[in-house]
Scaffold this motif. Structure first.
Motif, short mmCIF file in Angstrom:
data_model
loop_
_atom_site.label_atom_id
_atom_site.label_comp_id
_atom_site.label_asym_id
_atom_site.label_seq_id
_atom_site.Cartn_x
_atom_site.Cartn_y
_atom_site.Cartn_z
N LYS A 84 -31.02 -27.24 56.19
CA LYS A 84 -30.60 -25.87 55.92
C LYS A 84 -29.09 -25.77 56.05
O LYS A 84 -28.48 -26.45 56.88
CB LYS A 84 -31.26 -24.90 56.88
CG LYS A 84 -32.77 -24.84 56.72
CD LYS A 84 -33.40 -23.82 57.65
CE LYS A 84 -34.90 -23.82 57.52
NZ LYS A 84 -35.41 -23.35 56.27
N VAL A 85 -28.51 -24.89 55.24
CA VAL A 85 -27.07 -24.61 55.27
C VAL A 85 -26.90 -23.14 55.61
O VAL A 85 -27.58 -22.27 55.04
CB VAL A 85 -26.40 -24.93 53.91
CG1 VAL A 85 -25.00 -24.37 53.84
CG2 VAL A 85 -26.40 -26.42 53.65
N ASN A 86 -25.99 -22.86 56.54
CA ASN A 86 -25.60 -21.49 56.88
C ASN A 86 -24.15 -21.28 56.47
O ASN A 86 -23.31 -22.14 56.72
CB ASN A 86 -25.75 -21.24 58.39
CG ASN A 86 -27.19 -21.38 58.84
OD1 ASN A 86 -28.10 -20.90 58.20
ND2 ASN A 86 -27.38 -22.06 59.95
N ILE A 114 -23.00 -37.04 51.50
CA ILE A 114 -23.19 -37.21 52.93
C ILE A 114 -23.04 -35.81 53.51
O ILE A 114 -22.37 -34.95 52.91
CB ILE A 114 -22.22 -38.24 53.57
CG1 ILE A 114 -20.78 -37.79 53.47
CG2 ILE A 114 -22.43 -39.62 52.98
CD1 ILE A 114 -19.83 -38.65 54.29
N GLN A 115 -23.68 -35.56 54.60
CA GLN A 115 -23.77 -34.19 55.13
C GLN A 115 -22.39 -33.59 55.42
O GLN A 115 -22.15 -32.42 55.18
CB GLN A 115 -24.64 -34.19 56.38
CG GLN A 115 -24.98 -32.80 56.87
CD GLN A 115 -25.93 -32.85 58.05
OE1 GLN A 115 -26.57 -33.87 58.32
NE2 GLN A 115 -26.06 -31.76 58.74
N GLU A 116 -21.47 -34.42 55.92
CA GLU A 116 -20.13 -33.92 56.24
C GLU A 116 -19.41 -33.43 54.99
O GLU A 116 -18.68 -32.43 55.04
CB GLU A 116 -19.30 -35.03 56.92
CG GLU A 116 -19.84 -35.45 58.27
CD GLU A 116 -20.93 -36.51 58.23
OE1 GLU A 116 -21.25 -37.06 59.30
OE2 GLU A 116 -21.48 -36.80 57.13
N TYR A 117 -19.59 -34.12 53.87
CA TYR A 117 -18.95 -33.68 52.63
C TYR A 117 -19.67 -32.49 52.01
O TYR A 117 -19.06 -31.66 51.35
CB TYR A 117 -18.89 -34.81 51.61
CG TYR A 117 -17.89 -35.88 51.94
CD1 TYR A 117 -16.88 -35.69 52.87
CD2 TYR A 117 -17.96 -37.11 51.31
CE1 TYR A 117 -15.96 -36.68 53.16
CE2 TYR A 117 -17.04 -38.12 51.60
CZ TYR A 117 -16.04 -37.89 52.53
OH TYR A 117 -15.14 -38.87 52.80
N VAL A 137 -19.06 -23.15 57.19
CA VAL A 137 -20.32 -23.63 56.65
C VAL A 137 -20.89 -24.64 57.65
O VAL A 137 -20.19 -25.56 58.08
CB VAL A 137 -20.15 -24.29 55.27
CG1 VAL A 137 -21.48 -24.82 54.74
CG2 VAL A 137 -19.53 -23.30 54.28
N THR A 138 -22.15 -24.44 58.03
CA THR A 138 -22.82 -25.36 58.94
C THR A 138 -24.10 -25.86 58.29
O THR A 138 -24.66 -25.20 57.40
CB THR A 138 -23.16 -24.70 60.29
OG1 THR A 138 -24.09 -23.63 60.06
CG2 THR A 138 -21.92 -24.17 60.98
N SER A 139 -24.55 -27.01 58.76
CA SER A 139 -25.80 -27.56 58.24
C SER A 139 -26.53 -28.28 59.35
O SER A 139 -25.92 -28.95 60.19
CB SER A 139 -25.50 -28.55 57.11
OG SER A 139 -26.70 -29.17 56.69
N ARG A 140 -27.84 -28.14 59.35
CA ARG A 140 -28.72 -28.93 60.21
C ARG A 140 -29.66 -29.67 59.28
O ARG A 140 -30.34 -29.05 58.46
CB ARG A 140 -29.50 -28.04 61.16
CG ARG A 140 -30.55 -28.85 61.94
CD ARG A 140 -31.08 -28.13 63.12
NE ARG A 140 -30.03 -28.21 64.15
CZ ARG A 140 -30.10 -27.61 65.32
NH1 ARG A 140 -31.14 -26.87 65.62
NH2 ARG A 140 -29.12 -27.73 66.20
N THR A 160 -23.62 -30.44 61.20
CA THR A 160 -22.23 -30.58 60.76
C THR A 160 -21.68 -29.21 60.46
O THR A 160 -22.42 -28.26 60.19
CB THR A 160 -22.11 -31.46 59.49
OG1 THR A 160 -22.88 -30.87 58.44
CG2 THR A 160 -22.58 -32.88 59.74
N SER A 161 -20.36 -29.09 60.50
CA SER A 161 -19.71 -27.83 60.15
C SER A 161 -18.36 -28.11 59.52
O SER A 161 -17.78 -29.19 59.71
CB SER A 161 -19.55 -26.94 61.38
OG SER A 161 -18.67 -27.54 62.31
N TYR A 162 -17.89 -27.13 58.78
CA TYR A 162 -16.57 -27.20 58.18
C TYR A 162 -16.02 -25.78 58.13
O TYR A 162 -16.74 -24.85 57.74
CB TYR A 162 -16.64 -27.79 56.77
CG TYR A 162 -15.29 -28.08 56.18
CD1 TYR A 162 -14.64 -29.29 56.45
CD2 TYR A 162 -14.65 -27.16 55.36
CE1 TYR A 162 -13.39 -29.57 55.91
CE2 TYR A 162 -13.41 -27.43 54.82
CZ TYR A 162 -12.77 -28.63 55.09
OH TYR A 162 -11.55 -28.90 54.56
N VAL A 163 -14.78 -25.62 58.54
CA VAL A 163 -14.13 -24.31 58.50
C VAL A 163 -12.88 -24.39 57.65
O VAL A 163 -12.22 -25.43 57.59
CB VAL A 163 -13.79 -23.80 59.93
CG1 VAL A 163 -15.05 -23.52 60.71
CG2 VAL A 163 -12.90 -24.79 60.66
#
Length: 177
Positions: A84-86, A114-117, A137-140, A160-163
């Motif tokens: 899931k992505v939030n 890859i999840q980080e990208y 954006v976060t993902s589990r 993972t997350s990216y801001v």
């Protein structure tokens, strides 16, 4: 080289296993499946986000789109991962159509990833074509490369997350944690 020949050369010589891939319909079925799984390459992600409502003045809140399901193919192992992505974002001069976010997640996840990208690609698209002021954006996810090989642990999840964007706004609206 056919799929059966590739498997025989690189994976197994077991005739029972190779029998699954010897029929004339096999190649086409596998090609169709992977074209669908990797169909995100055919989508121009910059055209997904559309204006629904202009913002008059400063938007003083956060828009959150939670639990966008996705399925992807790991670029490292050619195995599936899913989760899931939030998405949380502070609008710029417009509020983006909510239904566009699941489409954006699908467009990026239906590529080798890859999840980080994945989280980075989504966040940067929201900033660039969506005109957001800030985004997180976060993902589990659960990775079959970790579940079925290597550690062989079916319970492991990866977060993972990216801001991106205005760090002060992110802190003000709680997007920095």
């Amino acid at each position: 080289m056919t799929i059966a020949e590739w498997l025989k050369t690189n994976v197994t010589t077991d005739t029972r296993a190779l029998g699954w891939y010897s029929g004339p319909e096999c190649e086409d079925r596998i090609v169709r499946a992977y074209r669908e799984l990797l169909s995100g390459y055919e989508i121009d992600t910059s055209k997904i986000l559309k204006t629904t409502c202009p913002v008059n003045g400063e938007h003083t809140g956060v828009v959150r789109i939670q639990e966008n399901n996705f399925f992807s193919i790991c670029a490292h192992h050619f195995l599936p991962f899913f989760g899931k992505v939030n998405i949380s974002y502070v609008p710029g001069d417009r509020i983006l159509g909510l239904g566009k976010f699941p489409r954006l997640v699908q467009a990026f996840s239906r590529r080798f990833q890859i999840q980080e990208y994945l989280v980075k690609d989504i966040a940067e698209e929201i900033m660039s074509s969506g005109g957001a002021q800030a985004v997180r954006v976060t993902s589990r996810s659960r990775h079959l490369c970790m579940c079925s090989r290597g550690p062989s642990d079916q319970t492991v999840t990866t977060d993972t997350s990216y801001v991106a964007g205005d760090q002060e706004l992110m802190a003000r609206f709680g997007l920095d944690d």
